[in-house]
Design a protein around this motif. Structure first.
Motif, PDB file in Angstrom:
ATOM      1  N   ILE A 102       8.075   1.422  -0.965  1.00  0.00           N
ATOM      2  CA  ILE A 102       8.810   0.452  -1.795  1.00  0.00           C
ATOM      3  C   ILE A 102       7.880  -0.662  -2.279  1.00  0.00           C
ATOM      4  O   ILE A 102       7.940  -1.077  -3.442  1.00  0.00           O
ATOM      5  CB  ILE A 102      10.004  -0.148  -0.998  1.00  0.00           C
ATOM      6  N   ASP A 142      -2.813  -7.785   8.471  1.00  0.00           N
ATOM      7  CA  ASP A 142      -1.776  -7.334   9.400  1.00  0.00           C
ATOM      8  C   ASP A 142      -0.779  -8.483   9.508  1.00  0.00           C
ATOM      9  O   ASP A 142      -1.176  -9.616   9.837  1.00  0.00           O
ATOM     10  CB  ASP A 142      -2.405  -7.008  10.773  1.00  0.00           C
ATOM     11  N   VAL A 143       0.494  -8.215   9.237  1.00  0.00           N
ATOM     12  CA  VAL A 143       1.482  -9.308   9.209  1.00  0.00           C
ATOM     13  C   VAL A 143       1.711  -9.932  10.592  1.00  0.00           C
ATOM     14  O   VAL A 143       2.375 -10.941  10.713  1.00  0.00           O
ATOM     15  CB  VAL A 143       2.841  -8.870   8.604  1.00  0.00           C
ATOM     16  N   ARG A 165      -2.632  -2.873   5.175  1.00  0.00           N
ATOM     17  CA  ARG A 165      -3.731  -2.717   6.145  1.00  0.00           C
ATOM     18  C   ARG A 165      -4.718  -1.632   5.742  1.00  0.00           C
ATOM     19  O   ARG A 165      -5.886  -1.699   6.069  1.00  0.00           O
ATOM     20  CB  ARG A 165      -3.162  -2.380   7.533  1.00  0.00           C
ATOM     21  N   ASP A 166      -4.233  -0.638   5.021  1.00  0.00           N
ATOM     22  CA  ASP A 166      -5.082   0.504   4.687  1.00  0.00           C
ATOM     23  C   ASP A 166      -5.951   0.186   3.458  1.00  0.00           C
ATOM     24  O   ASP A 166      -5.438   0.034   2.344  1.00  0.00           O
ATOM     25  CB  ASP A 166      -4.192   1.730   4.413  1.00  0.00           C
ATOM     26  N   THR A 183       0.800  -1.238   0.000  1.00  0.00           N
ATOM     27  CA  THR A 183       0.000   0.000   0.000  1.00  0.00           C
ATOM     28  C   THR A 183       0.825   1.276   0.000  1.00  0.00           C
ATOM     29  O   THR A 183       0.272   2.366  -0.126  1.00  0.00           O
ATOM     30  CB  THR A 183      -0.920   0.025   1.249  1.00  0.00           C
ATOM     31  N   SER A 184       2.153   1.154   0.171  1.00  0.00           N
ATOM     32  CA  SER A 184       2.946   2.382   0.324  1.00  0.00           C
ATOM     33  C   SER A 184       4.407   2.138  -0.059  1.00  0.00           C
ATOM     34  O   SER A 184       4.887   1.000  -0.045  1.00  0.00           O
ATOM     35  CB  SER A 184       2.845   2.829   1.796  1.00  0.00           C
ATOM     36  N   LYS A 235      15.903  -5.695  11.543  1.00  0.00           N
ATOM     37  CA  LYS A 235      16.376  -5.881  10.168  1.00  0.00           C
ATOM     38  C   LYS A 235      17.543  -6.868  10.102  1.00  0.00           C
ATOM     39  O   LYS A 235      17.696  -7.593   9.117  1.00  0.00           O
ATOM     40  CB  LYS A 235      16.765  -4.519   9.573  1.00  0.00           C
ATOM     41  N   THR A 238      10.119   7.539   0.703  1.00  0.00           N
ATOM     42  CA  THR A 238       8.802   6.925   0.946  1.00  0.00           C
ATOM     43  C   THR A 238       8.166   7.645   2.143  1.00  0.00           C
ATOM     44  O   THR A 238       8.851   8.391   2.853  1.00  0.00           O
ATOM     45  CB  THR A 238       8.947   5.434   1.332  1.00  0.00           C
ATOM     46  N   GLY A 248      19.242   1.313   1.295  1.00  0.00           N
ATOM     47  CA  GLY A 248      19.643   2.510   2.033  1.00  0.00           C
ATOM     48  C   GLY A 248      18.427   3.425   2.095  1.00  0.00           C
ATOM     49  O   GLY A 248      17.301   2.929   2.174  1.00  0.00           O
ATOM     50  N   TYR A 287      15.009  -1.141  15.576  1.00  0.00           N
ATOM     51  CA  TYR A 287      14.818  -1.236  14.123  1.00  0.00           C
ATOM     52  C   TYR A 287      15.991  -2.014  13.514  1.00  0.00           C
ATOM     53  O   TYR A 287      15.791  -2.929  12.706  1.00  0.00           O
ATOM     54  CB  TYR A 287      14.717   0.162  13.502  1.00  0.00           C
ATOM     55  N   VAL A 293      15.404   5.456   0.942  1.00  0.00           N
ATOM     56  CA  VAL A 293      14.503   5.478  -0.210  1.00  0.00           C
ATOM     57  C   VAL A 293      13.382   6.458   0.120  1.00  0.00           C
ATOM     58  O   VAL A 293      12.859   6.452   1.246  1.00  0.00           O
ATOM     59  CB  VAL A 293      13.918   4.065  -0.471  1.00  0.00           C
TER      60      VAL A 293
END
Ligand SMILES: NC(=O)c1ccc[n+]([C@@H]2O[C@H](COP(=O)([O-])OP(=O)(O)OC[C@H]3O[C@@H](n4cnc5c(N)ncnc54)[C@H](OP(=O)(O)O)[C@@H]3O)[C@@H](O)[C@H]2O)c1
Length: 272
Positions: A17, A62-63, A37-38, A14-15, A162, A193, A189, A158, A191
């Motif tokens: 990448i 939702d994951v 989700r959106d 939905t957003s 990752k 968004t 790196g 975060y 991006v």
């Protein structure tokens, strides 16, 4: 596996990448199973992909919901095996300064980052692999980050989320190779968004999401085990691991940032 995947499942469509990847893959003859989700943004990206000639099935997901994810993947693979599964959904948050002291992400944000970014992606990879195994073919790609290469003080959780995705994907690649399933990990790196627009700090060598999507598609076609971009930032972060601690800390000032809280962060409630 066909050189050009025909049946593709994608989280985080939905957003940013994920949305750019959906558009890049949207072509006649392709079937896209998109999730996010959106509802409104899911409908918009689905319509755009259909306009480009792809067949699209959109699912609100939702994951963090294992049951829903399992039935989404099963339904997507019901009529024919999946060729490609891309796990792109992710969230971000940052360390904070409270009473003149630096603290990591809140505990609630830390749990959410690990649950969405790490478990959400790993859960997706395992379920996609289980669906592909009986057919002896398929490709799974997970979106990690260059933040996986060295823990950044601005966002310990975060980075940890990752790094978990990156290492799991590398291990899974070796594990599943004899079964004919390819696993790839992508380490972007900066991006441009909605996620990176909440980041306050330098974003050197920032790519557009369309450029990132084109690079990712090419890397997956070539079955690159790990695709990290841009290379100067990747190299810089990797080198930090070989420097004495104090020197690494000095260079890490160049990677300092704050992330404006998203809607689910407890910090957004205290700010509003
Ligand atoms: N942008 C960068 O500079 C950058 C750099 C390195 C890595 N990445 C990684 O690239 C991926 C995409 O990020 P982006 O920059 O494109 O961010 P974005 O524009 O904020 O998009 C995030 C996507 O993840 C989905 N998502 C978030 N939480 C979810 C959940 N609980 N369940 C299902 N879907 C969820 C969102 O869907 P809804 O909005 O519909 O919920 C949205 O589609 C992330 O994994 C991110 O960590 C980004």
């Amino acid at each position: 596996m066909p050189a050009s995947p025909r049946r593709i499942v994608l989280t985080g469509a939905t957003s940013g990448i994920g949305r750019a990847l959906a558009l890049e893959y949207a072509k006649p003859g392709r079937q896209l199973f998109l999730s996010g989700r959106d509802e409104e943004r899911l409908a918009t990206i689905s319509a755009l992909c259909r306009d480009k000639g792809a067949q699209v099935s959109a699912t609100r997901l939702d994951v963090r919901d294992q049951v829903a994810m399992k039935s989404w993947i099963a339904a997507s693979a019901a009529t024919a095996p999946l060729d490609l599964a891309i796990g792109c959904a992710g969230v971000s948050a940052s360390s904070r300064r409270v009473g003149g002291r630096d603290l990591p992400e809140t505990l609630a944000d830390t749990e959410r980052l690990l649950e969405v970014n790490a478990m959400g992606a790993i859960r997706f990879a395992i379920l996609a692999a289980e669906s592909m195994l009986p057919h002896g073919r398929g490709q799974i790609a997970l979106i990690s980050s260059i933040a996986a290469y060295h823990g950044l003080p601005s966002s310990p959780a975060y980075c940890a989320s990752k790094a978990a995705v990156r290492v799991h994907a590398r291990a899974l690649r070796h594990l599943l190779a004899p079964s004919g399933i390819k696993v790839n990990v992508i380490c972007p790196g900066y991006v441009d968004t909605p996620m990176s627009r909440r980041l306050r700090g330098a974003q050197p060598l920032r790519w557009t999401s369309a450029r990132a999507a084109r690079g990712i598609v090419r890397a997956l076609e070539r079955d690159k085990p790990e695709y990290a971009f841009p290379w100067p930032l990747t190299l810089g972060l990797r080198i930090l691991n070989f420097l004495p601690d104090a020197l690494a800390r000095f260079f890490l000032h160049g990677f300092a940032f704050d992330v404006d809280p998203d809607q689910e962060s407890p910090l957004s409630r205290t700010r509003n």
